[in-house]
Scaffold this motif. Sequence first.
Motif, PDB file in Angstrom:
ATOM      1  N   SER A 103       0.811  -1.215   0.000  1.00 18.47           N
ATOM      2  CA  SER A 103       0.000   0.000   0.000  1.00 18.47           C
ATOM      3  C   SER A 103       0.843   1.263   0.000  1.00 18.47           C
ATOM      4  O   SER A 103       0.456   2.282  -0.571  1.00 18.47           O
ATOM      5  CB  SER A 103      -0.941  -0.002   1.216  1.00 18.47           C
ATOM      6  OG  SER A 103      -0.202  -0.092   2.413  1.00 18.47           O
ATOM      7  N   ILE A 107       1.808   0.420  -4.825  1.00 18.69           N
ATOM      8  CA  ILE A 107       0.673   1.031  -5.524  1.00 18.69           C
ATOM      9  C   ILE A 107       1.051   2.413  -6.070  1.00 18.69           C
ATOM     10  O   ILE A 107       0.810   2.696  -7.253  1.00 18.69           O
ATOM     11  CB  ILE A 107      -0.568   1.094  -4.624  1.00 18.69           C
ATOM     12  CG1 ILE A 107      -1.143  -0.314  -4.445  1.00 18.69           C
ATOM     13  CG2 ILE A 107      -1.635   2.021  -5.216  1.00 18.69           C
ATOM     14  CD1 ILE A 107      -2.388  -0.383  -3.602  1.00 18.69           C
ATOM     15  N   ALA A 190      -3.871  -5.022  -6.393  1.00 15.37           N
ATOM     16  CA  ALA A 190      -3.197  -3.737  -6.643  1.00 15.37           C
ATOM     17  C   ALA A 190      -3.177  -3.414  -8.130  1.00 15.37           C
ATOM     18  O   ALA A 190      -3.420  -2.274  -8.531  1.00 15.37           O
ATOM     19  CB  ALA A 190      -1.781  -3.781  -6.082  1.00 15.37           C
ATOM     20  N   ASN A 193      -6.685  -2.309  -9.084  1.00 13.83           N
ATOM     21  CA  ASN A 193      -7.028  -0.989  -8.564  1.00 13.83           C
ATOM     22  C   ASN A 193      -6.361   0.121  -9.361  1.00 13.83           C
ATOM     23  O   ASN A 193      -6.967   1.151  -9.659  1.00 13.83           O
ATOM     24  CB  ASN A 193      -6.629  -0.875  -7.093  1.00 13.83           C
ATOM     25  CG  ASN A 193      -7.547  -1.655  -6.178  1.00 13.83           C
ATOM     26  OD1 ASN A 193      -8.604  -2.124  -6.591  1.00 13.83           O
ATOM     27  ND2 ASN A 193      -7.152  -1.816  -4.927  1.00 13.83           N
ATOM     28  N   VAL A 194      -5.082  -0.079  -9.704  1.00 16.54           N
ATOM     29  CA  VAL A 194      -4.361   0.936 -10.470  1.00 16.54           C
ATOM     30  C   VAL A 194      -4.993   1.131 -11.840  1.00 16.54           C
ATOM     31  O   VAL A 194      -4.946   2.225 -12.404  1.00 16.54           O
ATOM     32  CB  VAL A 194      -2.872   0.532 -10.593  1.00 16.54           C
ATOM     33  CG1 VAL A 194      -2.151   1.391 -11.616  1.00 16.54           C
ATOM     34  CG2 VAL A 194      -2.187   0.657  -9.230  1.00 16.54           C
ATOM     35  N   THR A 341      -9.138   3.476  -0.685  1.00 16.81           N
ATOM     36  CA  THR A 341      -8.845   2.712  -1.887  1.00 16.81           C
ATOM     37  C   THR A 341      -9.184   3.514  -3.131  1.00 16.81           C
ATOM     38  O   THR A 341      -8.462   3.489  -4.132  1.00 16.81           O
ATOM     39  CB  THR A 341      -9.614   1.383  -1.894  1.00 16.81           C
ATOM     40  OG1 THR A 341      -9.268   0.633  -0.738  1.00 16.81           O
ATOM     41  CG2 THR A 341      -9.273   0.562  -3.127  1.00 16.81           C
TER      42      THR A 341
END
Length: 578
Positions: A103, A107, A190, A193-194, A341
């Motif tokens: 995190s 990320i 990750a 999410n990116v 997030t």
Amino acid sequence: MNGGLYRSTHAAPDGEPAGQEGVTVMSVDGPADTPGQPEQQSSGSTAGQSAIMAIGSLVSRVIGFVRNALIGMALGKAVGDAYTGAQFLPGQIYELLLGGVLSSVLIPLLVRRRKSDPDGGQEFTQRLLSFAVVMLGLATVLVVLAAPLITAIQTSSDKTSPAFRDLVTNFAYLILPIIFFTGLSALIGAVLNVRGHFAAPMWAPILNNIVVIAVCGAFLLIYGTEKALTAENITGAQIALIGGGTLLGMVVQAIGLLPALRKVGFHWAWRWNPRALGLGEIGRLAGWMLCYVGANQIAVFALIRTLNGAEGTTNPGAQAFNNVFLLMMMAHGIIGVSVMTALLPKMSAAAADGRFHEVSEELTRGIKLVAAALAPIVVVYAVLSKPIAVFLFQGGRITNDDALAMGTVLTVAAFAVLPLSISFLCTNAFYALQGNKTAALINLPVVAVRIAGYFILAAILNQSLIAAGMTAANGVSYLVSALISLAVLRRRIGRLSLGSVFTSLLRVAVAAGVAAGVAYLVVRLLPGSGAPDGRIEAITQLAVGGVVILVAYLGTALLLRVHEVSQVVGMVRRKIGR
């Protein structure tokens, strides 16, 4: 970590507020931006992104409570404490290997490479995943081989029986391989999410929970609940079924994320080139994060030793503590983690471009929103703690007294939820700013406060209140973390509008206080008077008390013009009208 495994509360767990309308989330899938120019913002709002994650998180966590309830029913208190103790181990080791680094370092790094690399960071991400898979595999093998030593250290106490220690070790052999699949799931999450895909990482844990629920159901069908299980009489087949089923759940969760990678256009190809990863940069950033996480794991070590030291006493134990911790993390995960997030990629991009005022604005907005959304949940946990515990956990080998004891712990945990989420928001703001050293240094006094609280409260409290005392120590440390972090962030990025934050928090506190007072009086008039004897009384108290809390909180918040609550109500009205 999902499935009831402990994770550092300052490192993003499974990855989650409903945000203000018009707040946008950076889209890294949109047109490539010229370096140094503001990125193109997506039309989707933070609220929209967070809603998807919050729903998935809520469903997953509700099913997770069914899972934990069945584990308690199947194993009972004594064996359940050993199983829970073994589950703590992969969480601690995962945090040291990857959890906090993911995190705080990876990320933000993936976001930058996504924007700057001609291929959108595809090749870099493939190299990173290849390297991480190998390292996770090697570490997992070494940890499993060292399982007897690890469990001996964590369960070494004059009050812990040799049979209990052996049982924890046997569970650990089966559960520790979870480290590899947890790391794999987190890395895939990750990447998703990116690339602007938040749903799959929120929904995948449901697969995990369904597998373990099925295993617990099989355990209950095969072995029943008539005979009390102890560390001395549990069989190898019973250990293998529960431990192996727990591992299988995480394997299925990791596999379940793979289709989402194809959906976002990422192709997993093996690229072994560690030198091209810039491990020097990652190592410099991760060094302070490891200090941060290492300090947290010392606190977890102290916590487990304290809980295991009360094994066999009237203390609710590790299983009760973990069940309550999951309830606390459910509220934090649905609200606080959903906020961060969705905002972390945007905050990282703003920080990278030197637009600190945007980081400040998003953090301030996040704190207000998290407080307004969490307040009614805090009231529910505080006022309805015992009916919640009876409804969720009583049954099988968990008695009514066991459940009521968990309710006492939940009452204390209610007051830790909001400090936890605010400290989490602040810590992730440091990650966006690449202020890992600052976050690590702040964490040292926080962990010192936490550990001191463990030892002091364990020494002065009755054994039946040990788990509640450990929860209270956590809550105080979260508050200390939030206060120190806000003070440092104000110096780092400028004005945080703390005056408006304080005014908003005060209004929320008044609304929550009114709701708590009214609900407390109403629940005391119902059968069971707040301490239900069975699920019927518990359901009655939850239904009536829950409605009273919701109506009283919303009504008072609207009268006090709590802006965030007014926005949520307005959004719901518009959707109903549409």
